[in-house]
Design a protein around this motif. Sequence first.
Motif, PDB file in Angstrom:
ATOM      1  N   CYS A 109       0.979  -1.236  -0.079  1.00 42.62           N
ATOM      2  CA  CYS A 109      -0.045   0.011   0.053  1.00 42.62           C
ATOM      3  C   CYS A 109       0.879   1.365  -0.020  1.00 42.62           C
ATOM      4  O   CYS A 109       0.667   2.227  -1.188  1.00 42.62           O
ATOM      5  CB  CYS A 109      -0.989  -0.089   1.251  1.00 42.62           C
ATOM      6  N   ASN A 110       1.855   1.267   1.018  1.00 40.76           N
ATOM      7  CA  ASN A 110       2.853   2.596   0.796  1.00 40.76           C
ATOM      8  C   ASN A 110       3.585   2.609  -0.370  1.00 40.76           C
ATOM      9  O   ASN A 110       3.897   3.640  -0.743  1.00 40.76           O
ATOM     10  CB  ASN A 110       3.524   2.391   2.003  1.00 40.76           C
ATOM     11  N   ASN A 113       1.620   4.152  -3.158  1.00 42.30           N
ATOM     12  CA  ASN A 113       1.347   5.620  -2.918  1.00 42.30           C
ATOM     13  C   ASN A 113       2.594   6.329  -3.253  1.00 42.30           C
ATOM     14  O   ASN A 113       2.630   7.173  -3.974  1.00 42.30           O
ATOM     15  CB  ASN A 113       0.926   5.868  -1.278  1.00 42.30           C
ATOM     16  N   GLU A 116       3.048   5.925  -6.937  1.00 43.49           N
ATOM     17  CA  GLU A 116       1.947   6.709  -7.680  1.00 43.49           C
ATOM     18  C   GLU A 116       1.450   5.565  -8.699  1.00 43.49           C
ATOM     19  O   GLU A 116       1.542   5.755  -9.864  1.00 43.49           O
ATOM     20  CB  GLU A 116       2.489   7.809  -8.591  1.00 43.49           C
ATOM     21  N   LEU A 121      -3.104   1.414  -5.420  1.00 43.29           N
ATOM     22  CA  LEU A 121      -3.250   2.009  -4.167  1.00 43.29           C
ATOM     23  C   LEU A 121      -4.662   1.737  -3.687  1.00 43.29           C
ATOM     24  O   LEU A 121      -4.900   1.357  -2.519  1.00 43.29           O
ATOM     25  CB  LEU A 121      -2.852   3.572  -4.232  1.00 43.29           C
TER      26      LEU A 121
ATOM     27  N   THR B   7       1.975   4.810   7.252  1.00 41.57           N
ATOM     28  CA  THR B   7       1.320   5.323   6.314  1.00 41.57           C
ATOM     29  C   THR B   7       0.960   6.685   6.330  1.00 41.57           C
ATOM     30  O   THR B   7       0.711   7.397   7.132  1.00 41.57           O
ATOM     31  CB  THR B   7      -0.014   4.518   6.239  1.00 41.57           C
ATOM     32  N   VAL B  11      -3.532   8.302   2.838  1.00 41.93           N
ATOM     33  CA  VAL B  11      -3.671   6.898   2.569  1.00 41.93           C
ATOM     34  C   VAL B  11      -4.565   6.643   3.763  1.00 41.93           C
ATOM     35  O   VAL B  11      -5.504   5.750   3.501  1.00 41.93           O
ATOM     36  CB  VAL B  11      -2.473   6.141   2.358  1.00 41.93           C
TER      37      VAL B  11
END
Lengths: 169, 491
Positions: A109-110, A113, A116, A121, B7, B11
Amino acid sequence: MADNSMVTLMAADHIEIQATLQAVKQCATLGTMLEVLDEQQTLGLPIPVLEVSGEALKKVIEWCEYHREDMVVETEQPGVAAQILTSLPQWDTEFFANIGDKDLLIKICNASNFLEIPLLLQYSIFVIAQALRGKSTEEMRAFLNIENDLTPEEEQKIREDNAWAMPQN
Amino acid sequence: MAHLLNTPLEVLLQITSYLTTPDYGHLRRTCRQLEAALFGAFTKEFFSKRQFALMEFSIQALVDISKSRLAPCLTHLIIHLEHPNALGPPGTKTYEQAVRDNLYQAEYINHWEFITTGRDVEMLTDAIKHLPNLETIGMRDFNSRNRSRDDTAWNSYGCPTLARKTSYLLVLPNTSLHLFPSGRGPEYISHVFLTILRAIGNTAVHGCGPTVTRIEVLLHNCRFLDTSFKIPDRFETGISLALSKLKALLLDGLCEDRPFFFVNDVASGSKPIVGAGYFLSRFLEKASALEHLRLNFQFYTQHPTERILLWLANARDPKDAQTSTIDSPTAANCVKASESLPAHFPPAPKFPNLRALDIGMATVTQAVLIALYTNYKSTLRDIQLHKMTLATPVNTKSNLWDRFCNKMRDVDLELTTFRLAYLRQTSNIRSTRKGQVTFNDPRSKQTKIWRGTAFSQAIKDITGEMESHWDESENDESDESMSDGEDSTDE
């Protein structure tokens, strides 16, 4: 450089991962980097992705390779609400189911992000949220590897705030 | 080890957007860092705008919130009009049903005590003075459906619990204007409104607490009687002070009054007329700092609406205006037994900062609106006309909205926003012909929103998109030509 040519990515832990250029272009951050780099001087050199571990980068690239034919989703415009998902396509459901490790899920997930990759994401956010749904605070702490550092007074205050926000009240 | 703590906030907030409120609450309690990260978004979502009913348990929650760390978050307070109603004759009940009935009945009695002993004003005042950033107070008869979580509406605090425990729903004030309506009638709306005014008046007069600058009354069904705007003499100082600080006043569901009383109407040759808008006009006069005014006349007929708008436009018959100026402030504020009739309106108000003016759900001639806009042309930048009907006494099939917009060009307004929605038109008072005007825009046929800086030049584009429709009528063959004077405001 042709879209089917291979590039090498180097993760934070110096693990090198091979990827097609087309898959790498799913990552807006790397796509931009490749556009501005002088191709002659960088040809054959690994592209450093120092914010992402090899384990996470490998899974991210696996996802990008599968989705390399997809239209690259535009990075969200500021102020525009993110799309709310209700389910994932079958391949992506299996992709996330096979991850198993919740730490790796958060790392992906990170990474998506940072790199991009809007769709990855969005999907990983959905999967994390699904995993959290219905869990008690203690279960969430266990799932997220978080230690409770709140004092009983602080916890009581949060309970009071929460009570005023509940839909059934 | 990967932590959600690492995070980025944006997000994290997207993850929480998928959670139900209880799950979100559980996540906040996991640790100090997550709580700190989520606190701002959580309070913005749940505590910047909150709705309560004027019932003790609900207002008590507001008081408690106002004395908690969440108090600075609350900028918009809504008071809902729902309340318990008297239950019908008791029939045969099970033990559990009887307990539930008693719970509801007790709440009904408690509510009556709450609103008749002044406790409602005391508690609301107490809450407001502890809400340092409160800007807006609203009054509503519906729940907003824009809650993104939990598949539910934004309810008044405590009301779903009461409904669940008793199996009885709360009710809205009766909209009937019958002399003896069942349950609480439109007067309850007046009471809630006065309670709000008294509470903000109390905080204003004591110089403590926030400065409320917006009052938003949004009503889908209820009628907002003219007597709702009567300010009792003994609350005059505080309420007037609070009204003088208002920058936005949005009034909905305006209703010609019950009971009727008569006023002097010099313009009609001293013939007494019903004083519709008598208290509204005196109320508006006090809100001299207004920048945004909305008047929705759902329950007004044409001529009383036009009288109020012409008073706002300072364009009444000069003889009528002359009479008003001898109407002293004290006499103007209340109807007292007298051998003479009071003047209909006080002197026309001055709103030197009025930038936005919304008029809705009324039937008027174009001349009334033009007079109104002309009066405020130096400051007016935003005009909204919503579900309005333009009327003309002339039997015509012309596009009345096209004529009106072209007439606006002569006023030379410096608008930046012009919003038209659900336009209607009617012609010929003797045998009414009705119609509507839509827009040749596939995105929205019923609404047109223009934003820009060259309004006069934009009028041609706006009218160019209009499509005029008239219903069939018996005298379709006759279509009198219209001149500018034919739709004047004279009756």
